[in-house]
Design a protein around this motif. Sequence first.
Motif: not given
Length: 130
Positions: A5-16
């Motif tokens: 799993i790769a996470l590109f989004a900041a923690p305040h964004l829904p993707a996180s």
Amino acid sequence: MKFAIALFAAPHLPASRRALRFAQAALAGGHEIVRLFFYQDGVHSAASNVVSPQDELDLPKEWREFVSENKLDAVVCIAAALRRGVLNTEEAQRYARPAANLEAPWELSGLGQLHEAAQQADRLICFGGQ
């Protein structure tokens, strides 16, 4: 099934949040997570000094607890982290910065770790990229 799993989004964004829920569901479903890789603004989810508003989910805390409880391999891209001021003790000393804000269970490493995880996993799932 084995997931990377790769996470590109900041923690305040829904993707996180979606990435965390996916990872939780994967383990609950009996799947394996080969590696979590935090890249671009996703590195902020590993920073220990992020303060979430009281009425919001503290995603960095949730990620830290999830990784620790499940003893997962959680890697933060060193280049992206340095660029965004996310430093472990060693890097803070190397660059003469006053403080570190990255600690266990996170490890700094390079993009090679993402490539290796993709080779070991059945699926690479990415959240938040452009």
